[in-house]
Design an enzyme around this catalytic site. Structure first.
Site, mmCIF file in Angstrom:
data_model
loop_
_atom_site.group_PDB
_atom_site.id
_atom_site.type_symbol
_atom_site.label_atom_id
_atom_site.label_comp_id
_atom_site.label_asym_id
_atom_site.label_seq_id
_atom_site.Cartn_x
_atom_site.Cartn_y
_atom_site.Cartn_z
ATOM 1 N N SER A 24 0.810 -1.266 0.126
ATOM 2 C CA SER A 24 -0.020 0.001 0.052
ATOM 3 C C SER A 24 0.941 1.242 0.031
ATOM 4 O O SER A 24 1.821 1.276 -0.973
ATOM 5 C CB SER A 24 -0.912 0.000 1.235
ATOM 6 O OG SER A 24 -1.877 0.922 1.060
ATOM 7 N N HIS A 57 -7.794 -4.836 -0.440
ATOM 8 C CA HIS A 57 -6.868 -4.219 -0.235
ATOM 9 C C HIS A 57 -6.224 -4.442 1.195
ATOM 10 O O HIS A 57 -7.145 -4.585 2.112
ATOM 11 C CB HIS A 57 -7.365 -2.667 -0.339
ATOM 12 C CG HIS A 57 -5.835 -1.619 -0.109
ATOM 13 N ND1 HIS A 57 -5.263 -1.363 -1.199
ATOM 14 C CD2 HIS A 57 -5.129 -1.318 0.791
ATOM 15 C CE1 HIS A 57 -4.108 -0.601 -0.886
ATOM 16 N NE2 HIS A 57 -3.976 -0.686 0.108
ATOM 17 N N ASP A 80 -9.838 -4.222 -4.982
ATOM 18 C CA ASP A 80 -9.293 -3.057 -4.398
ATOM 19 C C ASP A 80 -9.502 -1.735 -5.375
ATOM 20 O O ASP A 80 -9.318 -1.822 -6.602
ATOM 21 C CB ASP A 80 -7.596 -3.384 -4.680
ATOM 22 C CG ASP A 80 -6.870 -2.188 -4.022
ATOM 23 O OD1 ASP A 80 -7.470 -1.259 -3.860
ATOM 24 O OD2 ASP A 80 -5.617 -2.466 -3.972
#
Ligand SMILES: *[C@@H]1O[C@H](CO)[C@@H](O)[C@H](O)[C@H]1NC(C)=O
Ligand SMILES: *[C@@H]1O[C@H](CO)[C@@H](O)[C@H](O)[C@H]1NC(C)=O
Ligand SMILES: *[C@@H]1O[C@H](CO)[C@@H](O)[C@H](O)[C@H]1NC(C)=O
Length: 325
Positions: free
Chosen positions: A163, A295, A265
């Protein structure tokens, strides 16, 4: 969606925590957040903490794979993975329980020395503090003797992150491309669902919106506001790396990458554009796509995608290390 109920429960608790701590004026109740962020102490000899610069709380947690796992190969040089945790540049640290566990798994499964970096967080410290800290951590490894275990081989170095940490890995790789290291040789970038974005709304942002677990478009927008300098929008080159304000990277010597996507995501279209941009600039990228992954799925080792992903990353590292030797 086939997410196990236990994971659904944990994910459903994240949103109320966010609402308690994250304010509409893009500040965070840090003391409340820290109270809720479960920490894990280092567990010698497999992990310990190393301070780089106490004035900005820059340190890393070092993970050394266990010697018992493969006695025959103990004297072989081990690759070094410099790891940047996720959390929207706003939350978490290497000692947050999920990231301690993730870095430990990387170290054991990939038989690598993992250096998990504690960089400064937004909004108290905005862009570019995180990139400065990430790059300074690599420079510290390059110039410090006897910090890493003797088996660690800095000529087999990878930058990795999930991320926001995947975004960091990219930008640190760009900075490193123009730098003359003494010992460090970068062999690849490993980006798990890297956090990128832009002003435009992509198809995946529109389709998934705020309905998926892990990350919503609304919270992504909040993180960017907290991270970027006042007055910047999401076309800032830190966010939209191949957008209208981006810098040209085709002339840079960037190592190859592996990029992991999840079909649930909302940010996946930006990740795909990132890969296209790298390819257009003449860089090699391997794409790994998991249709059922949300995610942050890698926080849950029981998900089947986690072991699939580890095996693919292992193959990527082996291939990269063969390329030069
Ligand atoms: C943001 O809101 C909080 C809580 O309402 C307040 O304490 C803080 O001063 C505000 N900060 C800014 C920069 O506006
Ligand atoms: C943070 O949240 C706690 C718990 O709700 C509250 O007691 C405290 O006053 C808050 N701190 C700030 C600076 O807003
Ligand atoms: C940026 O905006 C915040 C919140 O409005 C404010 O507290 C801060 O002083 C601003 N910083 C600069 C450098 O303008």
């Amino acid at each position: 969606m086939s997410i196990p109920w236990k994971i659904k429960l944990i994910l459903s608790l994240l949103s109320p925590i966010r609402n308690l701590c994250f304010r509409s004026n893009f500040t965070i109740n840090r003391s409340l957040y820290n109270f809720l962020d479960r920490k894990t102490p280092p567990s010698p000899p497999s992990s310990h903490d190393v301070i780089i610069d106490p004035s900005r709380n820059l340190w890393f947690r070092l993970f050394n794979p266990s010697a018992t796992a493969n006695a025959a190969s103990d004297n072989l040089p081990l690759p070094v993975i410099v790891y940047f945790h996720g959390g929207g540049f706003v939350t978490s640290s290497p000692d947050s329980a999920p990231f301690h566990s993730l870095a430990h798994r990387f170290s054991e499964n990939l038989r690598a020395v993992v250096v998990s970096v504690n960089y400064r967080l937004a909004p108290e410290h905005r862009y570019p503090a995180q990139y400065d800290d990430g790059f300074d951590a690599v420079k510290f490894l390059d110039s410090s003797v006897d910090i890493l275990p003797p088996t660690a081989d800095l000529t087999r170095c990878f930058l990795a992150g999930d991320s926001a940490g995947g975004n960091l890995a990219h930008h640190v790789a760009v900075r490193a491309s123009g730098f003359k290291f003494q010992r460090v040789k970068l062999r690849g970038v490993i980006a798990l669902q890297p956090f990128f974005g832009g002003e435009e709304r992509t198809e995946s942002e529109i389709q998934i919106g705020n309905s998926a677990p892990g990350l919503t478009v609304e919270s992504a927008d909040w993180y960017w506001k907290a991270f970027l300098p006042n007055g910047s929008n999401r076309d800032h080159p830190a966010v939209n790396v191949f957008g209208p304000e981006s810098i040209e990277i085709s002339g840079l010597e960037l190592s190859d990458s592996i990029v992991v996507f999840g079909g649930l995501d909302p940010v996946q279209d930006w990740q795909k554009r990132y890969c296209e941009g790298l390819r257009k600039a003449g860089k090699e990228v391997k794409l790994l796509e998991y249709p059922n992954a949300f995610h942050g799925f890698y926080i849950f080792p029981e998900l089947p995608e986690c072991s699939l992903m580890m095996n693919e990353i292992k193959d990527f590292m082996i291939l990269q290390l063969k390329k030069i030797n």
